[in-house]
Enzyme design. Structure first.
Site, PDB file in Angstrom:
ATOM      1  CG  HIS A 168       4.686  -2.698 -11.113  1.00 56.66           C
ATOM      2  ND1 HIS A 168       4.469  -1.988 -12.277  1.00 56.66           N
ATOM      3  CD2 HIS A 168       4.179  -3.929 -11.358  1.00 56.66           C
ATOM      4  CE1 HIS A 168       3.859  -2.737 -13.164  1.00 56.66           C
ATOM      5  NE2 HIS A 168       3.669  -3.934 -12.643  1.00 56.66           N
ATOM      6  CG  ASP A 268       4.914  -5.237 -17.532  1.00 49.99           C
ATOM      7  OD1 ASP A 268       4.053  -5.403 -18.406  1.00 49.99           O
ATOM      8  OD2 ASP A 268       4.656  -4.812 -16.384  1.00 49.99           O
ATOM      9  CD  GLU A 310       3.473  -3.549 -22.069  1.00 52.45           C
ATOM     10  OE1 GLU A 310       2.252  -3.413 -22.252  1.00 52.45           O
ATOM     11  OE2 GLU A 310       4.015  -3.241 -20.994  1.00 52.45           O
ATOM     12  CG  HIS A 379      -1.622  -9.889 -21.995  1.00 52.42           C
ATOM     13  ND1 HIS A 379      -0.576  -9.353 -22.721  1.00 52.42           N
ATOM     14  CD2 HIS A 379      -1.505  -9.381 -20.742  1.00 52.42           C
ATOM     15  CE1 HIS A 379       0.131  -8.575 -21.936  1.00 52.42           C
ATOM     16  NE2 HIS A 379      -0.403  -8.570 -20.731  1.00 52.42           N
TER      17      HIS A 379
HETATM   18  C1  GLC Z   1       1.651  -4.297 -18.850  1.00 53.43           C
HETATM   19  C2  GLC Z   1       0.937  -5.630 -18.961  1.00 53.43           C
HETATM   20  C3  GLC Z   1      -0.414  -5.529 -18.335  1.00 53.43           C
HETATM   21  C4  GLC Z   1      -0.249  -5.136 -16.883  1.00 53.43           C
HETATM   22  C5  GLC Z   1       0.620  -3.895 -16.730  1.00 53.43           C
HETATM   23  C6  GLC Z   1       1.083  -3.732 -15.322  1.00 53.43           C
HETATM   24  O1  GLC Z   1       1.051  -3.307 -19.568  1.00 53.43           O
HETATM   25  O2  GLC Z   1       0.849  -6.011 -20.294  1.00 53.43           O
HETATM   26  O3  GLC Z   1      -1.139  -6.723 -18.451  1.00 53.43           O
HETATM   27  O4  GLC Z   1      -1.509  -4.889 -16.317  1.00 53.43           O
HETATM   28  O5  GLC Z   1       1.786  -3.952 -17.510  1.00 53.43           O
HETATM   29  O6  GLC Z   1       2.105  -4.650 -15.035  1.00 53.43           O
END
Ligand code: GLC
Length: 640
Positions: A168, A268, A310, A379
């Site tokens: 996004h 991400d 991730e 985090h």
């Molecule tokens: C990932 C990040 C997280 C964020 C999400 C949306 O999971 O680690 O902090 O809120 O993506 O970008």
């Protein structure tokens, strides 16, 4: 004399890489895009790669060559990661340069700086709503500062990871602005719906990510006069990867970051990239095709740069991010071992390793050219990704166990030591995720609730032991262990987390504390990491010892797999790492009991005369003897 006509060696290498990797890239793209889209797409990809190659700095080209000669550079046991928000860790990028000595003191060789590109103004989900991929956040420094930090890290033998938010963009990003202005090319960068019919159909099977502060997965935008797909917050617009122009646009971003000197791109929320009606719109096969195409392209333009997935998904969906089937070893080089992280906390709460043993045994070996990224926490919140089948196999009820873990870590379970916060209670599913620093989850706040005296002192000892045990598991698993900033100092949840603008409804900020020595500058806090009489000093010193021992254990090279042995006691996790130089047996006591492990287990693996590489103690046992493990103790046993 005939002048030397030979082409530049780097250009020649580039052509060879093109020949080597373009077919891989093309295969990924062909699985995703229509045949008639392929010719212009491939031409655009090649042109981006040629442009990026032309701009790659000589120092980075040299680094590429070094890494080509040592392709396992990121798998070696001297890899230790550290993740932080730049401003919370050191103020800005120049501050990070000044803090490198601190990281070296810990043994860190890999630095992940959380989102540092220009975000939207106001709340930006910690920078995960990017408004400009081309520019570093001005308050942190400039693009040149980032490049200079990367150069310094490289000189010191360290690498740099930054986030590539590719599911996004911010509503304020140029692509979104142009879409709002009605430019057709950019409207096609997003998934837009004229009415609720589409969103309703998708939402029938879509789980909500932020049910609490951002319910639903679509947002109506007046300027667009359409519903935008917004998996996360209403101002984070999902892009449409089924549009080949989006692939090219991100490839340009990837090359730009690689040429600034970034070594690892953290993909991400990668699981969400592809949407398919009737599904959860996560982990779809196209995600892996697209990753394969991106990685192969990156290998051409910046071959030393890696991708890290991730994907915070269930255990059964995790392995494909390192590559299974036709994607084996062809997708991300690194992936978060979310499942191990969850199991670490599960073992600690239940004082029992049997679920973990079963769950970890369901994983096939990772491709030998890849590496897990292991961590105690990050985090984000902790979501209890415990598979129902795994729970049933060991006589547990998955739903009940997940509920227990939430209760335990928010302090709601009788006798619990965890003092985390509930994040995103989902009324529909009953899910409750948990926020909290490692120290708050491991009992530091609970210990400090006790009056000063022997009971508190004993509780504090247990906290230190739990923090070192949890980190020992992730450092002894193989792969890159990553410490989350502040955990090395046993920092507790930040009591003022809700005070900052835009943070009040997102308690993940509780476990993203500012470092004491940053606070020192403001005159607020004293750094006692070098004082072994303090919890902070004991944890910091213990982490350094773990890192030092790890560096000397070739068994922890990521190319070798972890065998999860039958537990010698329900409270002891036993992990074996076989290696040509001899095996390593990791024993982890997850309980507050003293436990004895029979000597024959060591004998069975040729370790009846070995050394505990953490304490340096020689261990000599016969089958009839036993090895003692103090409460929460770790033993890393290998030949001396
Ligand atoms: C990932 C990040 C997280 C964020 C999400 C949306 O999971 O680690 O902090 O809120 O993506 O970008």
């Amino acid at each position: 004399m005939v002048p030397d006509q030979s082409p530049d060696v780097h250009d020649e290498l580039f052509e060879l890489r093109l020949e080597r990797w373009l077919p891989d890239c093309e295969a990924g793209l062909r699985s995703v895009y229509r045949p008639e889209e392929m010719a212009p797409l491939l031409a655009a990809v090649e042109s981006v790669l040629r442009g990026a190659h032309a701009k790659r700095r000589p120092s980075l080209r040299r680094l590429d060559q070094r890494r080509a000669l040592r392709p396992d550079w990121f798998q070696r046991p001297d890899m230790l990661g550290y993740a932080a928000y730049t401003e919370r860790f050191a103020g800005d990028l120049a501050g990070v340069q000044d803090a490198l000595g601190y990281l070296e003191e810990l043994g860190v060789t890999y630095l992940h700086l959380l989102p540092l590109l220009t975000p939207r103004p106001g709340d930006s989900d910690g920078g995960y709503a990017v408004a400009d991929y081309r520019r570093v956040r001005p308050d942190l420094g400039s693009n040149d500062d980032l490049a200079s930090l990367a150069d310094t890290l490289h000189v010191r033998g360290m690498s740099l990871c930054v986030d590539l938010v590719l599911n996004h963009v911010a509503r304020e990003h140029d692509w979104a602005q142009r879409a709002r202005a009605g430019e057709e090319r950019y409207r096609r960068f997003f998934r837009l719906f004229p009415d609720r019919a589409g969103p309703d159909a998708y939402e029938a099977t879509l789980p909500e990510v932020f049910p609490d502060f951002a319910p639903g997965s679509f947002t109506f935008d007046e300027e667009l006069d359409a519903w935008a797909w917004t998996t996360f917050n209403s101002w984070q617009w999902d892009v449409d990867w089924s549009n080949p122009d989006v692939f090219v646009a991100y490839l340009e971003v990837v090359c730009h970051l690689a040429n600034l000197g970034v070594d690892v791109l953290r993909l991400d929320a990668i699981a969400f990239l592809w949407k398919r009606l009737g599904t959860a719109c996560q982990n779809e096969p196209e995600v892996h095709d697209l990753t394969q195409a991106l990685r192969a392209a990156l290998r051409v333009a910046a071959p030393g740069v890696l991708l890290k997935a991730e994907a915070i998904v269930g255990p059964r969906d995790l392995m494909p991010y390192l590559g299974t089937g036709r994607h084996h070893g062809r997708v991300s080089d690194l992936a978060y071992h979310n499942s191990l992280m969850v199991q670490v906390w599960s073992m600690l709460a239940s004082r029992d390793v049997r679920l973990t043993v079963h769950a970890l045994r369901q994983f096939d070996p990772a491709p030998t050219t890849t590496s897990w990224l292991t961590y105690v926490r990050c985090h984000d919140d902790i979501g209890w990704a415990v598979d129902d089948g795994d729970a049933t196999a060991v006589g547990l009820d998955g739903h009940a166990h997940r509920g227990f873990l939430s209760d335990f870590y928010c302090g709601g379970f009788p006798g619990s030591f965890g003092r985390g916060l509930v994040f995103q209670h989902n009324e529909a599913t009953g899910d409750r995720r948990i926020s909290g620093t490692a120290a708050s989850l491991a009992g530091l706040d609970a210990a400090l609730e006790l009056p000063d005296g022997p009971a508190r002192a004993a509780a504090l000892d247990s906290v230190v032991a739990r923090l070192l045990l949890t980190h020992a598991v992730v450092m002894g698993f193989g792969g890159i262990p990553v410490l989350w900033s502040g955990d090395e100092l046993a920092l507790r949840d930040d009591p003022g987390w809700a005070d900052e603008t835009g943070h009040a409804d997102d308690n993940r900020w509780a476990h993203r504390p500012r470092l004491p020595w940053v606070r020192n500058v403001l005159g607020e806090c004293v750094d006692d990491r070098v004082d072994p009489s303090t919890v902070t000093g004991q944890v910091f010193g213990g982490m350094r010892r773990l890192a030092r021992a790890r560096r000397g254990l070739p068994q922890l090279h990521a190319a070798w797999g972890t065998e999860v042995l039958d537990p010698p006691d329900p409270g002891v996790l036993a992990l074996l790492r076989r290696h040509p130089e001899g095996p390593m047996l990791g024993l982890y006591n997850v309980t507050e009991r003293t436990v004895h492990v029979t000597g024959w287990l060591l004998g069975l693996h040729g370790l009846s005369d070995c050394v505990d590489r953490l304490s340096g103690e020689r261990v000599l046992v016969s089958d009839a003897d036993s090895v003692e493990l103090a409460p929460y103790a770790t033993r890393w046993l290998a030949a001396g």
